[in-house]
Design a protein around this motif. Structure first.
Motif, PDB file in Angstrom:
ATOM      1  N   ALA A   1       0.891  -1.265  -0.099  1.00 19.65           N
ATOM      2  CA  ALA A   1      -0.135  -0.041   0.025  1.00 19.65           C
ATOM      3  C   ALA A   1       1.039   1.191  -0.049  1.00 19.65           C
ATOM      4  N   LEU A   2       1.888   1.124   0.584  1.00 18.99           N
ATOM      5  CA  LEU A   2       2.887   2.680   0.644  1.00 18.99           C
ATOM      6  C   LEU A   2       3.574   2.551  -0.547  1.00 18.99           C
ATOM      7  N   GLN A   3       3.837   1.403  -1.198  1.00 16.04           N
ATOM      8  CA  GLN A   3       4.580   1.504  -2.492  1.00 16.04           C
ATOM      9  C   GLN A   3       3.732   2.309  -3.461  1.00 16.04           C
ATOM     10  N   VAL A   4       2.378   1.610  -3.455  1.00 13.59           N
ATOM     11  CA  VAL A   4       1.620   2.089  -4.476  1.00 13.59           C
ATOM     12  C   VAL A   4       1.252   3.363  -4.172  1.00 13.59           C
ATOM     13  N   LYS A   5       1.487   4.137  -3.185  1.00 11.76           N
ATOM     14  CA  LYS A   5       1.143   5.599  -3.064  1.00 11.76           C
ATOM     15  C   LYS A   5       2.463   6.328  -3.300  1.00 11.76           C
ATOM     16  N   GLY A   6       3.523   5.591  -3.824  1.00  8.37           N
ATOM     17  CA  GLY A   6       4.703   6.230  -3.951  1.00  8.37           C
ATOM     18  C   GLY A   6       5.703   6.515  -2.838  1.00  8.37           C
ATOM     19  N   PHE A   7       5.404   5.934  -1.669  1.00  5.45           N
ATOM     20  CA  PHE A   7       6.219   6.056  -0.504  1.00  5.45           C
ATOM     21  C   PHE A   7       7.308   5.437  -0.717  1.00  5.45           C
ATOM     22  N   ARG A   8       8.578   6.023  -0.303  1.00 11.55           N
ATOM     23  CA  ARG A   8       9.828   5.150   0.008  1.00 11.55           C
ATOM     24  C   ARG A   8      10.186   5.575   1.515  1.00 11.55           C
ATOM     25  N   PRO A   9      10.766   4.487   2.065  1.00 14.40           N
ATOM     26  CA  PRO A   9      11.123   4.829   3.393  1.00 14.40           C
ATOM     27  C   PRO A   9      12.291   5.572   3.616  1.00 14.40           C
ATOM     28  N   GLY A  10      12.382   6.553   4.487  1.00 16.93           N
ATOM     29  CA  GLY A  10      13.421   7.500   4.718  1.00 16.93           C
ATOM     30  C   GLY A  10      14.372   6.672   5.632  1.00 16.93           C
ATOM     31  N   ARG A  11      14.254   5.318   6.021  1.00 14.84           N
ATOM     32  CA  ARG A  11      15.321   4.773   6.957  1.00 14.84           C
ATOM     33  C   ARG A  11      15.088   3.225   6.541  1.00 14.84           C
ATOM     34  N   PRO A  12      16.351   2.717   6.957  1.00 19.08           N
ATOM     35  CA  PRO A  12      16.120   1.137   6.630  1.00 19.08           C
ATOM     36  C   PRO A  12      15.020   0.365   7.186  1.00 19.08           C
ATOM     37  N   PHE A  13      14.237  -0.529   6.480  1.00 17.14           N
ATOM     38  CA  PHE A  13      13.072  -0.925   6.792  1.00 17.14           C
ATOM     39  C   PHE A  13      12.876  -2.602   6.361  1.00 17.14           C
ATOM     40  N   ALA A  14      12.625  -3.276   7.241  1.00 20.33           N
ATOM     41  CA  ALA A  14      12.452  -4.764   6.981  1.00 20.33           C
ATOM     42  C   ALA A  14      11.297  -5.535   7.458  1.00 20.33           C
ATOM     43  N   VAL A  15      10.736  -6.206   7.010  1.00 18.87           N
ATOM     44  CA  VAL A  15       9.804  -7.398   7.182  1.00 18.87           C
ATOM     45  C   VAL A  15      10.315  -8.608   7.807  1.00 18.87           C
ATOM     46  N   VAL A  16      10.015  -8.968   9.095  1.00 15.40           N
ATOM     47  CA  VAL A  16      10.724 -10.179   9.481  1.00 15.40           C
ATOM     48  C   VAL A  16       9.503 -11.334   9.954  1.00 15.40           C
ATOM     49  N   VAL A  17      10.299 -12.451   9.862  1.00 15.02           N
ATOM     50  CA  VAL A  17       9.418 -13.650   9.998  1.00 15.02           C
ATOM     51  C   VAL A  17      10.311 -14.381  11.314  1.00 15.02           C
ATOM     52  N   PHE A  18       9.772 -14.270  12.359  1.00  9.62           N
ATOM     53  CA  PHE A  18      10.791 -15.327  13.473  1.00  9.62           C
ATOM     54  C   PHE A  18      10.492 -16.637  13.313  1.00  9.62           C
ATOM     55  N   ALA A  19      11.399 -17.508  13.653  1.00 11.94           N
ATOM     56  CA  ALA A  19      11.317 -18.924  13.677  1.00 11.94           C
ATOM     57  C   ALA A  19      10.816 -19.390  15.089  1.00 11.94           C
ATOM     58  N   GLU A  20      10.047 -20.401  14.875  1.00 16.96           N
ATOM     59  CA  GLU A  20       9.653 -21.210  16.310  1.00 16.96           C
ATOM     60  C   GLU A  20       8.992 -20.274  17.358  1.00 16.96           C
TER      61      GLU A  20
ATOM     62  N   GLY B   1       9.831 -26.917  21.926  1.00 20.60           N
ATOM     63  CA  GLY B   1       9.632 -26.624  23.341  1.00 20.60           C
ATOM     64  C   GLY B   1       9.755 -25.352  23.858  1.00 20.60           C
ATOM     65  N   VAL B   2      10.617 -24.308  23.166  1.00 21.37           N
ATOM     66  CA  VAL B   2      10.913 -23.210  23.721  1.00 21.37           C
ATOM     67  C   VAL B   2      10.088 -22.187  22.968  1.00 21.37           C
ATOM     68  N   PRO B   3       9.607 -21.176  23.305  1.00 18.29           N
ATOM     69  CA  PRO B   3       8.854 -20.193  22.669  1.00 18.29           C
ATOM     70  C   PRO B   3       9.718 -18.984  22.231  1.00 18.29           C
ATOM     71  N   CYS B   4       9.240 -18.423  21.122  1.00 19.71           N
ATOM     72  CA  CYS B   4       9.978 -17.351  20.526  1.00 19.71           C
ATOM     73  C   CYS B   4      11.616 -17.787  20.459  1.00 19.71           C
ATOM     74  N   LEU B   5      11.910 -18.922  19.933  1.00 20.18           N
ATOM     75  CA  LEU B   5      13.254 -19.536  19.887  1.00 20.18           C
ATOM     76  C   LEU B   5      13.953 -18.649  19.041  1.00 20.18           C
ATOM     77  N   GLY B   6      13.486 -18.251  17.950  1.00 22.94           N
ATOM     78  CA  GLY B   6      14.139 -17.377  16.742  1.00 22.94           C
ATOM     79  C   GLY B   6      14.571 -16.027  17.298  1.00 22.94           C
ATOM     80  N   SER B   7      13.541 -15.256  18.188  1.00 27.81           N
ATOM     81  CA  SER B   7      14.112 -13.918  18.612  1.00 27.81           C
ATOM     82  C   SER B   7      14.989 -14.100  20.140  1.00 27.81           C
ATOM     83  N   ARG B   8      14.783 -15.258  20.743  1.00 35.95           N
ATOM     84  CA  ARG B   8      15.601 -15.553  21.811  1.00 35.95           C
ATOM     85  C   ARG B   8      17.130 -15.945  21.072  1.00 35.95           C
TER      86      ARG B   8
END
Ligand code: HGY
Ligand code: MN
Ligand code: MN
Length: 398
Positions: free
Chosen positions: A99-118, A125-132
């Protein structure tokens, strides 16, 4: 790519015919398919996707760099989980970027979409293993050795998925790139139903942890063994399940659960030799360990009465978390002062909150149920959440 359209694309991945709902666990085949789908969708948006040393996916909008604005969630589920817990935050992030790209927006800072593991700890058995692992809040050697119910280690599964597991562990350089982290998540309770709002801002996550209780007795024949001759670990296990509820009731707002209990060998005509059960205990404030102590005392007494042994192991614990005050205030102002909600559910944002300013947005769940197939969010609310996320991301990324 609307958020609900993206959810529809993965609606058949990892359906669990036996339990209902979805079973998508770290590095298993459904989760692999979800990873593949995410990479494809992110690349279609021109994002550069990389997998970090711990199996977390990072889709960069522009070059990686310091003070990055990071958003996202997880794609794995609990066994027989709902369709929204995790994926809603991922699809909303992708839809917000588009949606931001369609309106021509470009981030003024580094920007990431993250998918954390497990995030759910549903396999190892341990929650939030990727972020831990990313934050170094779990010992990498311990993580590598975590075993799934079939005895496969995290290291073996991660290596099979192509990771260089010797490198798994704290990633201070990568963590140091994050300026702020914002996670959108389906609400796991009834807060928004009663408040008549599609979106809320998260404020706190209550303390929570997991303990393994291992009772050992003597396996034997169910028909040939008189009651007086038995050393049956199922008895203290059953007493412990009752003690969990009894002791939790003594504390306002405590939640304590035994959702997993495994007798070995597990035959109908066999007195178990061992019984393992897992306690999930959560009390706002600092008294979760005290509650677990009380339950452990009752468990030890019951084990003794039956002549069984008991070993108790703490598998994970997180203190209460309060999300970043300034970020919370901005989110509230920008979104027209929606409700602020606490949660009893753990999140990667709560792990990262110990290191970088974090915030959460919740989307209304009309059933109020989560970690079950009945978990739900209406299309209108899903889209309202994605719009709210796009709005605040644009302001934060200027
Ligand atoms: O267990 C939790 O609260 C989270 O869903 N991992
Ligand atoms: Mn969950
Ligand atoms: Mn979740």
């Amino acid at each position: 790519m609307t958020a609900s359209g993206l959810l529809g694309e993965i609606a058949d991945v990892g359906r669990d015919a036996r339990r209902g709902g979805y079973s998508r666990h770290a590095f298993d085949s459904p989760e692999h398919d979800l990873r593949t789908w995410f990479v494809e969708r992110a690349q279609q948006l021109g994002l550069d996707v990389e997998t970090d040393r711990n199996g977390n996916l990072w889709a960069w909008w522009g070059a990686p760099g310091p003070d990055a604005l990071v958003t996202g969630s997880h794609l794995d589920s609990v066994p027989g989980g709902g369709a929204f817990d995790g994926p809603l935050g991922v699809v909303s992030a992708l839809a917000a970027v588009e949606a931001l790209q369609v309106k021509g927006f470009r981030p003024g800072r580094p920007f990431a979409v993250v998918v954390f593991a497990e995030e759910e700890g549903g396999r190892f058995g341990v929650p939030c293993l990727g972020s831990r692992l990313l934050t170094g809040t779990i010992d990498a050697g311990r993580a590598r050795g975590l075993r799934d119910p079939d005895g496969v280690t995290f290291a073996e599964a991660a290596a099979k998925a192509g990771l260089d597991v010797e490198r798994a562990g704290a990633d201070p350089e990568r963590l140091g790139l994050i300026g702020q982290f914002l996670e959108l998540h389906v609400e796991q309770g009834r807060g928004l139903i009663d408040l008549g709002s599609p979106v809320a801002v998260g404020n706190t996550v209550i303390a929570h942890g997991r303990w393994r209780f291992s009772f050992a007795g003597q396996g034997n024949h169910a028909g040939a063994t008189l009651l007086a001759d038995r050393v049956d670990p199922m008895l203290p296990a059953a007493e412990t399940v009752l003690a969990v509820r009894r002791q939790a009731r003594t504390r306002p707002d405590a939640r304590a659960t035994v959702g997993r209990l495994v007798p070995t060998p597990g035959g109908t005509n066999v007195i178990a030799s061992t019984v393992d059960l897992w306690l999930d205990a959560r009390v706002p404030g600092t008294s979760t360990p005290e509650l677990v102590e009380e339950i452990t005392r009752a468990a030890r007494q019951a084990a003794e009465e039956e002549g069984c042994t008991l070993a108790v192991t703490r598998e994970s614990y997180s203190d209460d978390v309060v999300f970043d005050e300034a970020l919370r205030r901005s989110l509230g102002e920008w979104l027209g002062s929606p409700p602020e909600l606490p949660t009893g559910a753990g999140h990667d944002a709560a792990i990262l909150a110990g290191f970088v300013p974090c915030g959460m947005l919740y989307v209304r769940n009309p059933t109020g149920i989560s970690h079950a197939p009945e978990e739900f969010a209406e299309v209108d609310d899903v889209e309202a959440g994605a719009r709210a996320l796009a709005d605040v991301l644009e302001r934060l990324a200027k």
